[in-house]
Scaffold this active site. Structure first.
Site, PDB file in Angstrom:
ATOM      1  N   LYS A   9       7.014  -7.690  -0.817  1.00 56.71           N
ATOM      2  CA  LYS A   9       6.556  -6.937  -1.995  1.00 56.71           C
ATOM      3  C   LYS A   9       7.713  -6.781  -2.984  1.00 56.71           C
ATOM      4  CE  LYS A   9       4.130  -2.650  -3.239  1.00 56.71           C
ATOM      5  NZ  LYS A   9       3.525  -1.402  -2.749  1.00 56.71           N
ATOM      6  N   SER A  58      -1.227  -0.409  -3.994  1.00 62.25           N
ATOM      7  CA  SER A  58      -0.403  -1.209  -4.867  1.00 62.25           C
ATOM      8  C   SER A  58       0.106  -2.518  -4.256  1.00 62.25           C
ATOM      9  CB  SER A  58       0.804  -0.380  -5.317  1.00 62.25           C
ATOM     10  OG  SER A  58       1.650  -0.089  -4.224  1.00 62.25           O
ATOM     11  N   SER A  82      -1.082   2.450  -0.109  1.00 63.31           N
ATOM     12  CA  SER A  82      -0.816   1.154  -0.758  1.00 63.31           C
ATOM     13  C   SER A  82      -0.680  -0.039   0.173  1.00 63.31           C
ATOM     14  CB  SER A  82       0.448   1.260  -1.613  1.00 63.31           C
ATOM     15  OG  SER A  82       0.166   1.971  -2.782  1.00 63.31           O
TER      16      SER A  82
END
Lengths: 485, 89
Positions: free
Chosen positions: A79, A154, A178
């Site tokens: 990420k 996210s 997330s």
């Protein structure tokens, strides 16, 4: 079956037995990226050359007979809010669009020492603020099961990449859901570890008391393997827990006989889609048929948790994001008159609307005259929520609930209405507030073929119970199903 | 609670363009209306004494960076120093 579609656990054994090479596997993943990335848009940055070099290095080490880790030679996506030395780390924000960290996050140092192959950096909501990956400055990632829909957020890039075969596994981060929410929407397994079990050093801070890095994989074993690799005490993280971690993968026991399962009634009330509710309850029934004891439990403060979460997380975000001032790193506005105007223009041009909203909400709830009515009340509620979970865990071993109230929604459907967007986090935020571990695993599909996730929640540092329960379910119903792309 | 978006933006070191102010103010109003729904809980110390985590000892950072590494990402550097607008006449 193509290599990119196999689980990390299977690939690890194939690599160890020299049935495949890491170069072959890495080429398979990048060939998949070449064919589907235009549709999915999971990556902000691809790092093919370094990935292939690393794969070759691992193959050479294996040929020399060196002892290698289970993850050696496996392509993993990261990420884009996890610091990677020498590799762009943008947080999907204009503010950090040119930022190259001079250091690694602790999790990256750990994974580097285990010889993983980094495929690249994965798209996310800007600074991890969002539930659909639509607030990214760069692109909108699509759900591999229906490219007109969001992948969740996210960590939307991380979940979509694993689901689409663009990475064997991925790291995400979870502040209010997330990891679990996009894992649920994309039909993969995602773990939010106990707060303090994985180092946050090098994770770009959103809400420091809630943030936690965690693994996303196609299977429960993959997720356990990656969690084993990243967990553990780190002196560089002041909130890191100094406790010993046993390998969750080595101790995996796919059995729920005698397991006490709690079903919290508040998680099945208004707003939960009927098909989601039915799928989760079917999974609970399956556990019961396989020897688990099931009982209804109550967590009475759940209805207020979303409010407390947005107060606490935004308050911390407003403080954490004060560092982006255009001086030390990141974007700086071009035209300004004096220092204050430079700060204001830099921040106004560098941040997107959602980040501005959260900074302003946080500033408001911490401001003179409002602190007691908002922040202090939210912190007191946080303690009550933690205490309610403690009471429940004195009676049951694990909780089962939906991960998200619905399946993935259409791109653009909620982006104009922050309240509707925030409501998608209603089942996940309580876990961050209480610092607990929780996992989302696929438990069915809706009428449109979109994945549904069941959320398993355990007491602090009881990840093993989550993995055992999840592994039992996966063995009973079968594992990951690839989307048709 | 009525939201004054210009004031909050100023406190946040943000500038909201004129044409976006109405939308920001109305969104913020809705969010504040939502989050203010919290129960009254009897006042208690906020420090969680059952928290098993201990704060680290105050030890010096051991990582070493060169000046070049630390300033490489800065938008404006001259002679190894970060450059900002003049603040003292």
């Amino acid at each position: 079956m193509e290599l990119y579609n196999l689980s990390g656990y299977e690939l690890s054994r194939m690599l160890k037995d020299k049935k495949i090479s890491s170069v072959e596997l890495t080429e398979s993943v990048f060939s998949r990226i070449d064919s589907v990335e235009d549709k999915i848009e999971a990556y902000v940055t691809l790092d093919k050359e370094n990935a292939l070099n690393k794969a070759k290095e691992v193959d050479d080490k294996r040929a020399e007979g060196k002892e290698l880790s289970k993850l050696a030679g496996i392509p993993i996506g990261i990420k884009d809010n996890i610091s990677t030395k020498g590799l762009l780390t943008t947080c999907s924000s204009k503010m950090l669009s040119n930022y190259v960290p001079p250091f690694n996050a602790t999790v990256m140092d750990k994974l580097d020492s285990m010889d993983i192959v980094v495929t690249g950096k994965l798209n996310m909501d800007e600074f991890a603020m969002g539930s659909s990956t639509e607030t990214s400055y760069f692109k909108k990632t699509k759900n591999p099961f229906d490219t007109t829909r969001i992948p969740g957020g996210s960590s939307g890039g991380s979940a979509a990449a694993v689901s689409a075969g663009e990475a064997v596994m991925a790291l995400g981060s979870d502040t209010g859901g997330s990891i679990r929410q996009p894992a649920s929407y994309c039909g993969v397994v995602g773990l939010k570890p106990t707060y303090g079990s994985v180092s946050r050093f090098g994770l770009v801070a959103f809400a420091s008391s809630l943030d936690q890095i965690g693994p996303i994989g196609k299977s429960v074993k993959d997720t356990a393997m990656l969690f084993d690799a990243i967990c553990g005490y780190d002196e560089k993280d002041a909130t890191s827990a100094d406790i010993s971690h046993k390998s969750c993968l080595s101790n995996l026991k796919a059995d729920v006989k005698g397991l006490k399962i709690g079903v919290p009634k508040e998680y099945f009330s208004k707003g939960i889609d009927d098909k989601v509710k039915a799928s989760v309850l079917d999974a609970v029934k399956l556990f019961e048929e396989n020897g688990a004891e099931v009982k209804e439990v109550s967590l009475p403060s759940t209805d207020y948790a979303l409010n407390a979460y947005y107060i606490i997380s935004s308050a911390e975000a407003s403080s954490n994001l004060a560092r982006y001032d255009g001086v030390k790193y990141g974007y700086r506005a071009k035209d300004y008159d004096g220092l204050i105007e430079m700060y204001e223009k830099t921040r106004s041009e560098g941040f997107g609307d959602e980040v501005k909203r959260r900074i302003m909400l946080g500033t408001f709830v911490l401001s003179s005259g409002f602190y007691d009515a908002y922040y202090k009340k939210a912190k007191l509620l946080q303690r009550r929520i933690s205490s309610e979970f403690s009471d429940v865990f004195s009676d049951v071993d694990i909780l089962c609930a939906p991960t998200v109230p619905t399946t993935a929604f259409k791109i653009g459907e909620n982006i104009g209405d922050p309240i509707k967007m925030y409501a998608t986090d209603v089942c996940t935020v309580t876990i961050n507030i209480a610092g607990l571990p929780a996992m989302s695993i696929p438990c069915g599909y809706d009428g449109n073929g979109l994945p549904i996730g069941i959320q398993l929640i355990a007491d602090k540092f009881n990840e093993q119970t989550l993995f055992n329960t999840a592994e039992c379910y996966e063995n009973l119903v079968g594992g990951f199903k690839s989307p048709n792309l | 609670m009525n939201i004054d978006i210009k004031h909050i933006a100023k406190l946040s070191r943000l500038h909201i363009e004129e044409e976006k102010q109405e939308k920001f103010e109305s969104d913020m109003q809705k969010i504040v209306d939502m989050v203010e729904n919290l129960p009254d809980i009897e006042d208690a110390p906020l420090l969680d004494e059952s928290n098993p985590m201990t704060l680290r000892k105050d030890v010096a950072v051991t990582g070493k960076f060169t000046r070049d590494e630390l300033t490489k990402n800065a938008p404006h550097v001259t002679a190894g120093c970060l450059v900002v607008p003049k603040t003292v006449e």
